[in-house]
Design an enzyme around this catalytic site. Structure first.
Site, PDB file in Angstrom:
ATOM      1  N   SER A 115       0.611  -1.215   0.080  1.00 16.11           N
ATOM      2  CA  SER A 115      -0.377   0.575   0.000  1.00 16.11           C
ATOM      3  C   SER A 115       0.661   1.092   0.412  1.00 16.11           C
ATOM      4  O   SER A 115       1.980   0.987  -1.108  1.00 16.11           O
ATOM      5  CB  SER A 115      -1.309   0.005   1.396  1.00 16.11           C
ATOM      6  OG  SER A 115      -1.598   0.504   1.449  1.00 16.11           O
ATOM      7  N   ASP A 166      -9.911  -4.308  -4.860  1.00 20.30           N
ATOM      8  CA  ASP A 166      -9.183  -3.371  -4.151  1.00 20.30           C
ATOM      9  C   ASP A 166      -9.658  -1.616  -3.925  1.00 20.30           C
ATOM     10  O   ASP A 166      -9.624  -1.523  -4.636  1.00 20.30           O
ATOM     11  CB  ASP A 166      -7.522  -3.319  -4.077  1.00 20.30           C
ATOM     12  CG  ASP A 166      -7.349  -2.316  -3.353  1.00 20.30           C
ATOM     13  OD1 ASP A 166      -7.390  -1.445  -2.343  1.00 20.30           O
ATOM     14  OD2 ASP A 166      -5.714  -3.130  -3.159  1.00 20.30           O
ATOM     15  N   HIS A 198      -8.063  -5.373  -0.201  1.00 21.98           N
ATOM     16  CA  HIS A 198      -6.413  -4.566  -0.380  1.00 21.98           C
ATOM     17  C   HIS A 198      -6.317  -5.380   0.988  1.00 21.98           C
ATOM     18  O   HIS A 198      -5.994  -5.468   2.141  1.00 21.98           O
ATOM     19  CB  HIS A 198      -6.947  -3.455   0.552  1.00 21.98           C
ATOM     20  CG  HIS A 198      -5.547  -2.063   0.868  1.00 21.98           C
ATOM     21  ND1 HIS A 198      -4.964  -1.557  -0.899  1.00 21.98           N
ATOM     22  CD2 HIS A 198      -5.397  -1.774   2.019  1.00 21.98           C
ATOM     23  CE1 HIS A 198      -4.633  -1.146  -0.102  1.00 21.98           C
ATOM     24  NE2 HIS A 198      -4.609  -0.961   1.693  1.00 21.98           N
TER      25      HIS A 198
END
Length: 225
Positions: A115, A166, A198
């Site tokens: 991320s 996601d 995610h």
């Protein structure tokens, strides 16, 4: 300038490290979250030291976690490129220092992240004058995609892994990163995990293992790893 600290795993074979894998955590998390990837890979890469530094600042929305740069979650107008530029020097210094401490070269190092950490791995990893062994980005994006051609200092192989569903960092981030980097002849491999949000799915983790095998054990197949 402050120094980064966080958990690490010494090589499973008990010898000095021949390679380093440095993992940058996501927004609001910490190094303990990603060092678990090192646990997963340790036996398959017994000469690798895994490091997962904590970001320098406490997270503004989670005081128990950290952030590489601030996200304006309320207004949703975060300047990702400016944030990455601010965080970059600390990450660069950390990678260079840990590499020197181990008596290794940047070509012995994989820089990865999840991320926000993946964004930083891409941002920092493409700016080393000597190419890294590779860059591994889970659920990230290239925050400076429009101007990356002016910033590329080296072109290490890049592995992008993303969940199809996601809703935090949309999969388009990795698709656009692949397109941008391939224009400059970067070797990019991409895995999109179906029905995954995610997070890192097992097929994505296996794809990453294959990438690490390719860049850390040249000439050895995934099956032999």
């Amino acid at each position: 300038m402050s120094e980064l600290f966080g958990p690490k795993l010494e090589p499973a074979n008990g010898n000095p490290a021949n390679k380093l894998v440095i993992l940058l955590h996501g927004y609001g998390s910490d190094g303990k979250d990603l060092i678990g990837l090192g646990d997963f890979w340790a036996q398959g890469f017994p000469d690798v030291e895994f490091l997962a530094p904590n970001a320098p600042e406490p997270c503004s929305v989670n005081p128990f976690g950290f952030e590489w740069f601030h996200l304006d979650l309320e207004r949703g107008d975060t300047n990702y490129e400016a944030g990455a530029e601010q965080a970059y020097p600390l990450i660069r210094d950390y990678v260079l220092q840990r590499t020197a401490d181990a008596g290794l070269k940047l070509s012995d190092v994989v820089l990865g992240g999840f991320s926000q950490g993946a964004m930083m791995a891409l941002y920092a990893g493409l700016r080393f004058e000597e190419p890294l062994a590779g860059i591994l980005a889970f659920s990230g994006k290239l925050v400076d995609a429009d101007g990356i051609g002016d910033e590329l200092e080296s072109t290490p192989p890049v592995c992008l892994i993303h969940g199809e569903d996601d809703d935090v960092v949309p999969v388009q981030g990795s698709l656009e990163a692949q397109e941008a980097l391939e224009q400059f002849y970067v070797n990019v491999s991409l895995k999109v995990s179906q029905k995954t949000g995610h997070s890192i799915a097992m097929d994505g983790l296996e794809f990453a293992t294959g990438f690490l095998t390719h860049v850390l054990k040249p000439g050895q197949s995934v099956e032999d790893a």
